[in-house]
Scaffold this active site. Sequence first.
Site, PDB file in Angstrom:
ATOM      1  N   GLY A  20       5.699 -14.286   5.460  1.00  0.00           N
ATOM      2  CA  GLY A  20       6.633 -13.607   6.367  1.00  0.00           C
ATOM      3  C   GLY A  20       6.109 -13.449   7.768  1.00  0.00           C
ATOM      4  N   LYS A  23       8.871 -16.730   9.465  1.00  0.00           N
ATOM      5  CA  LYS A  23       9.660 -16.328  10.636  1.00  0.00           C
ATOM      6  C   LYS A  23      10.061 -17.510  11.514  1.00  0.00           C
ATOM      7  CE  LYS A  23      10.125 -11.727  11.145  1.00  0.00           C
ATOM      8  NZ  LYS A  23      10.084 -11.395   9.715  1.00  0.00           N
ATOM      9  N   ASP A  26      14.377  -7.213   9.877  1.00  0.00           N
ATOM     10  CA  ASP A  26      13.242  -6.688  10.651  1.00  0.00           C
ATOM     11  C   ASP A  26      13.184  -7.351  12.020  1.00  0.00           C
ATOM     12  OD1 ASP A  26      12.662  -9.080   9.220  1.00  0.00           O
ATOM     13  OD2 ASP A  26      10.518  -8.822   9.584  1.00  0.00           O
ATOM     14  N   ASP A  27      12.566  -6.647  12.946  1.00  0.00           N
ATOM     15  CA  ASP A  27      12.288  -7.158  14.298  1.00  0.00           C
ATOM     16  C   ASP A  27      13.519  -7.721  15.003  1.00  0.00           C
ATOM     17  OD1 ASP A  27       9.821  -6.422  13.481  1.00  0.00           O
ATOM     18  OD2 ASP A  27       8.882  -8.386  13.650  1.00  0.00           O
ATOM     19  N   TYR A  61      11.586  -0.415   9.036  1.00  0.00           N
ATOM     20  CA  TYR A  61      10.895  -0.758   7.786  1.00  0.00           C
ATOM     21  C   TYR A  61       9.554  -0.059   7.638  1.00  0.00           C
ATOM     22  CZ  TYR A  61       8.910  -4.147  11.070  1.00  0.00           C
ATOM     23  OH  TYR A  61       8.334  -4.739  12.159  1.00  0.00           O
ATOM     24  N   ASP A 106      -0.926 -12.466  12.609  1.00  0.00           N
ATOM     25  CA  ASP A 106      -0.129 -13.216  13.579  1.00  0.00           C
ATOM     26  C   ASP A 106      -0.028 -12.522  14.928  1.00  0.00           C
ATOM     27  OD1 ASP A 106       1.460 -11.166  12.622  1.00  0.00           O
ATOM     28  OD2 ASP A 106       3.155 -12.427  12.036  1.00  0.00           O
ATOM     29  N   ASN A 135       1.767  -9.933   3.053  1.00  0.00           N
ATOM     30  CA  ASN A 135       2.101 -10.905   4.097  1.00  0.00           C
ATOM     31  C   ASN A 135       0.778 -11.204   4.800  1.00  0.00           C
ATOM     32  OD1 ASN A 135       3.549 -12.385   6.094  1.00  0.00           O
ATOM     33  ND2 ASN A 135       3.598 -10.589   7.428  1.00  0.00           N
TER      34      ASN A 135
HETATM   35  C1  GDL Z   1       6.194  -7.414  11.410  1.00  0.00           C
HETATM   36  C2  GDL Z   1       7.041  -8.467  10.801  1.00  0.00           C
HETATM   37  C3  GDL Z   1       6.227  -9.584  10.179  1.00  0.00           C
HETATM   38  C4  GDL Z   1       4.928  -9.829  10.896  1.00  0.00           C
HETATM   39  C5  GDL Z   1       4.151  -8.546  10.875  1.00  0.00           C
HETATM   40  C6  GDL Z   1       2.767  -8.596  11.485  1.00  0.00           C
HETATM   41  C7  GDL Z   1       7.614  -7.071   8.854  1.00  0.00           C
HETATM   42  C8  GDL Z   1       8.672  -6.563   7.962  1.00  0.00           C
HETATM   43  N1  GDL Z   1       7.998  -7.896   9.840  1.00  0.00           N
HETATM   44  O1  GDL Z   1       6.688  -6.451  11.852  1.00  0.00           O
HETATM   45  O2  GDL Z   1       7.045 -10.721  10.178  1.00  0.00           O
HETATM   46  O3  GDL Z   1       4.206 -10.855  10.311  1.00  0.00           O
HETATM   47  O4  GDL Z   1       4.860  -7.565  11.566  1.00  0.00           O
HETATM   48  O5  GDL Z   1       2.796  -8.998  12.818  1.00  0.00           O
HETATM   49  O6  GDL Z   1       6.464  -6.724   8.698  1.00  0.00           O
END
Ligand code: GDL
Length: 697
Positions: free
Chosen positions: A22, A53, A129-130, A174, A240, A268
């Site tokens: 994710g 993403k 999200d985002d 979230y 990321d 994630n």
């Molecule tokens: C986030 C993003 C995710 C991302 C992470 C870390 C969620 C639900 N969404 O907000 O895609 O990888 O931060 O940067 O976590």
Amino acid sequence: MSKSEAAKGGNARGFISGVVEGFYGRPWTMEQRAELFKREQKWGLNSYLYAPKDDYKHRMYWRDLYSAEEAEQLTTLILAARNHNVEFIYAISPGWDITFSNPKEVAALKRKFEQVREFGCRSFSLLFDDIEREMCPADKQAFDTFAHAQVAIANEVFQHMGQPDVFLFCPTDYCASFCTPNVSQSAYLHTVGEKLLQGIDILWTGPKVVSHKISVESIEEVSAVLKRPPVIWDNIHANDYDPQRIFLGPFKDRPTDLIPKLRGILTNPNCEFYPNFVAIHTLATWCKATPEEEPSDVEMREEDQDLCYSPQKALTLALTEWLQDFLNTDQPGGPQHPAARLKKDASVDEPMQTDLGEAAYVPGPNENPLYTAEPLTLDDLKLLSDLFYLPYEHGATAQTMLQELDWLKNHSWAVAAQTEKTAEWCSRAQHFDGLCEAVVQMFNRLSNAPNRSILYDLYNYICDIKSGVGLARAYVKSLGGQGRPSAHVMNDDPEPWGFRGGLSGEFQRMLPGHGNRDLFKHPPMTTVYCIRPYCPEDKDEVQRIFREMQRPGGDKAPLMMQPPLMSDSLLELDAPPSPHCAVVVEDEMGMCGYALVLPEAKPAAVKIQRELGATVLKDYPSLLTLQVLPRVTDPSPAKRMISQLLSSLKNSGSAGVLCEVRHSDRRMLEFYTKLGSFKPIKIPGLPQDVLALGASL
Ligand code: GDL
């Protein structure tokens, strides 16, 4: 929920455990995903949430159906998941541009899910999200709130797909820090909790996007609002958001008491596939552990203790298994590591045979040792994990290295002091050097490891840490008088690696507290300091600070009987210093420090009969004094005052500046040594407890 239930597949409403792809950036390849399923099965995880993403058709072009070629690939992937007992959950992120009230948009979503169902997928997910929280005018007319719009579409699609066993919904809020005013009073979450159909599960990242800790209480709180236990989307290993970091520490700071309170947990992890071995392996160990509070018979038996989760043990378990991966070549027919060959080959005296039937090169007695024969060790991997541990925590060795460097820097005065501290400094410097050497050795052995895929994923990070450690090592050597002086480490014409981090690095360094919180030290102070030129009205305040700083025990303590410093006469201020030679610093309580320079040190030296000598006066013709009250714990105001004064001295043509500090004044010594440019200088006849420091301009 019992552990056996937890170990069950993510379908049929068992505990969901596994991985969410994710993150932002380059998605994993189909081969890597297939490898992931193998590992998940081996380690007892049961689910995979497909949500890359930056995959074209997951988010940006969510409406577009898959081409025949893509369909084939996805079908193969979904089958691979099934073959490994991993539940493939397909997610779409339509939130960027969907118009919730437009039936065509809802139809597009359904069509897309239907297409993926044709590929064999049974579980689905809708992610919000985002995204922007503001609805378009059409949606504002159709729905009371954003939450109502999202819930309506999620419920409709869920029903349309026949109420699958697994259907996950990611809210826009979230995590707790996104909720207004808080979790229990969030109107958004209440609507989601009340209106979202019970068969739909909700993703939650904890108190923050990247949660340091997730407590049972916080989960109980959010579960009450959501009216169901959440599925944790854990970003603890996600990297990321920072191109210089990767996380190789264990899954940590989530008590196993959470397990019965959750519907599931998906990590994630790092964008780089192969280094996620630790993240996923330790999560699997966690999922298998016994909740800490589960009632146990009188005394815990030994085998039960093994079921309690220990991040340290879980890490060792993961690294031990990972080491084997490193030692196996990933190149079909590629070179096998000599170490691995040595292991297989009982008689190492015999010349080894390669696949081609040629004798492998074995160095003779006086020849160079075979460099590539150095095998990677478990200690190397432990060190690697320590250096790239977790988002809020460095590993033990990394912490030691930082502490030691900090100590060596703050006590560099000890090198010239010729006291018992000198011996301590040298021995700690040597120890630090040994730690740096271990990093270099680890780098070398990693670069020789036969599994190139893991190495390539790690390469930029290990290269970066090797250079960082190299700089620190050279700096400590220069403090100890070995190697080139530190000014030359960053000389006037450095190579590009002398200014690391590019433009982003420069922006960060220009922000207060370097725009960055230090994981190692305390977070930067939020106090605002004002530095301004000295004016005649400041005289009394400056003298008050001077006097206060002479009385380390507070105002009631007697004035210490100690020899004067050259700088004391600066305070007599018969002739007020010119504004470019004196600055003061103020916080909200008033003046809290000052810095003064005298372009010509000689008269002040003569006044207290200090013999400076021609060389010292030539190299350091000017004099500096600095005082900052103890309430200022942040070193940056002192640093800024000094830099201002030194640059005006430099402009006026001075070659250097000296200052005197008492050995007992550890705080001031620390201030000066932290600046880096001040070095101890020898002045014959200096009183025993006084140290002279000089900086070339
Ligand atoms: C986030 C993003 C995710 C991302 C992470 C870390 C969620 C639900 N969404 O907000 O895609 O990888 O931060 O940067 O976590």
